[in-house]
Design a protein around this motif. Structure first.
Motif, PDB file in Angstrom:
ATOM      1  N   LEU A  26      48.275  60.581 -16.056  1.00  0.00           N
ATOM      2  CA  LEU A  26      48.210  61.439 -14.874  1.00  0.00           C
ATOM      3  C   LEU A  26      49.594  61.714 -14.276  1.00  0.00           C
ATOM      4  CD1 LEU A  26      44.939  60.212 -13.093  1.00  0.00           C
ATOM      5  CD2 LEU A  26      45.266  62.240 -14.536  1.00  0.00           C
ATOM      6  N   PRO A  27      50.501  60.714 -14.184  1.00  0.00           N
ATOM      7  CA  PRO A  27      51.847  61.038 -13.670  1.00  0.00           C
ATOM      8  C   PRO A  27      52.583  62.060 -14.533  1.00  0.00           C
ATOM      9  CG  PRO A  27      51.468  58.677 -13.549  1.00  0.00           C
ATOM     10  CD  PRO A  27      50.322  59.248 -14.327  1.00  0.00           C
ATOM     11  N   ARG A  72      51.151  65.389 -13.564  1.00  0.00           N
ATOM     12  CA  ARG A  72      51.617  65.784 -12.227  1.00  0.00           C
ATOM     13  C   ARG A  72      53.054  66.303 -12.296  1.00  0.00           C
ATOM     14  NH1 ARG A  72      49.317  60.591 -10.645  1.00  0.00           N
ATOM     15  NH2 ARG A  72      47.200  60.924  -9.855  1.00  0.00           N
ATOM     16  N   VAL A 117      53.045  69.807 -13.565  1.00  0.00           N
ATOM     17  CA  VAL A 117      52.569  70.724 -12.525  1.00  0.00           C
ATOM     18  C   VAL A 117      53.677  71.012 -11.514  1.00  0.00           C
ATOM     19  CG1 VAL A 117      50.997  70.945 -10.562  1.00  0.00           C
ATOM     20  CG2 VAL A 117      50.137  70.151 -12.766  1.00  0.00           C
ATOM     21  N   GLU A 118      54.406  69.985 -11.131  1.00  0.00           N
ATOM     22  CA  GLU A 118      55.490  70.163 -10.166  1.00  0.00           C
ATOM     23  C   GLU A 118      56.533  71.153 -10.664  1.00  0.00           C
ATOM     24  OE1 GLU A 118      57.035  66.303  -9.338  1.00  0.00           O
ATOM     25  OE2 GLU A 118      55.225  65.634  -8.276  1.00  0.00           O
ATOM     26  N   GLU A 160      49.283  52.582 -15.597  1.00  0.00           N
ATOM     27  CA  GLU A 160      48.460  53.744 -15.911  1.00  0.00           C
ATOM     28  C   GLU A 160      47.443  53.421 -16.995  1.00  0.00           C
ATOM     29  OE1 GLU A 160      48.648  56.388 -14.070  1.00  0.00           O
ATOM     30  OE2 GLU A 160      50.303  55.428 -12.987  1.00  0.00           O
ATOM     31  N   VAL A 213      44.140  67.618 -11.844  1.00  0.00           N
ATOM     32  CA  VAL A 213      45.574  67.659 -11.574  1.00  0.00           C
ATOM     33  C   VAL A 213      46.157  69.007 -11.973  1.00  0.00           C
ATOM     34  CG1 VAL A 213      47.814  66.693 -12.255  1.00  0.00           C
ATOM     35  CG2 VAL A 213      45.910  65.171 -11.753  1.00  0.00           C
ATOM     36  N   GLN A 246      46.122  72.361  -9.975  1.00  0.00           N
ATOM     37  CA  GLN A 246      46.975  72.486  -8.791  1.00  0.00           C
ATOM     38  C   GLN A 246      48.224  73.327  -9.054  1.00  0.00           C
ATOM     39  OE1 GLN A 246      47.754  68.494  -7.340  1.00  0.00           O
ATOM     40  NE2 GLN A 246      45.609  67.911  -7.589  1.00  0.00           N
TER      41      GLN A 246
END
Length: 250
Positions: A31-32, A35, A38-39, A92, A103, A106
């Protein structure tokens, strides 16, 4: 479900298994890692397979040994056991595909979902299709297994689909030599009609290049110099570099 075209996927850089760094506490397909992608707004490539109790989870390897230090395959364990296993000695754990999609919705770019082959391919195809139906972003599927790509041609023709491949020698000795040659040359494409071919970066068979000339996208994997590799590909799957979000093909 919207039907996507080549223009929705070409000219993008895709973060391989998320924007991960296995050496600094951000494991692949975690997940990190998603993310972080996505950032930045990158496209994303990830891998799905089934747990023993039929849950769609995000994990790449055929076995759990390298990432989790546990012997066996993902499909050997129920989700409850898998989510107790740590990814590369971090905190994780294996994520559900639904959690990853939550996630990515987004703000990620286009999504490439690789379906891993296994003993329950039809179940994996059906469940992956259903989970993607509610995903609002741009997505496509791919697989090394031409039977999986064929399943999507027959049962979900509206979904953009790709055939993964690599040079014959990279298949090793686990497959018969003739079958490896057929896979390396994408000889099953007359059956599954891929919209794109995702091929290992390097020399490509003439047959693959001819298909590109006929409108099939060519996606390169896995690049450590994505900008340079963009010259020979319609899109690039990358890791351990920081390309711009898109490129203009010449």
């Amino acid at each position: 479900m919207r039907q996507y075209t080549a223009s929705d996927f070409s000219g993008f850089y895709y973060a391989h298994r998320g924007l991960y760094d296995n050496h600094h506490g951000v494991p692949e397909n975690s997940l990190p890692a998603f993310r972080a992608a996505v950032e930045k707004g990158y496209g994303v490539e990830l891998d799905v397979q089934l747990s023993a109790d039929g849950q769609v989870v995000v994990f790449h390897d055929d076995t759990l040994d390298r990432i989790c230090g546990v012997h066996g395959k993902v499909i050997d364990y129920p989700l409850s056991d898998l989510q107790q296993m740590k990814l590369l000695d971090t905190e994780e754990t294996l994520p559900l595909f639904t959690d990853v999609l939550a996630v990515l919705r987004q703000g990620a770019g286009p999504l490439i979902v690789e379906l891993k082959t296994g003993p329950r391919n039809t179940e994996l195809c059906e469940k992956t299709r259903e989970l993607l139906r509610s995903y609002p972003g741009v997505f496509c599927i791919e697989s090394f297994d031409p039977r999986i790509v064929l399943w999507f041609r027959k049962n979900a023709p509206e979904i953009f689909r790709g055939q993964l491949s690599q040079p014959r020698e990279d298949y090793g000795t686990s497959l018969p030599a003739l079958y490896s040659r057929l896979l390396a040359d994408c000889r099953f494409s007359f059956l599954n009609k891929p919209d794109f071919i995702a091929y290992k970066i390097g020399a490509r068979p003439a047959r693959v290049l001819r298909k590109r000339g006929k409108g099939v996208l060519l996606v390169g994997w896995t690049s450590h110099d994505a900008v340079a590799d963009s010259k020979d590909n319609d899109s690039v799957i990358f890791e351990y570099c920081a390309p711009p979000l898109r490129y203009k093909k010449t």
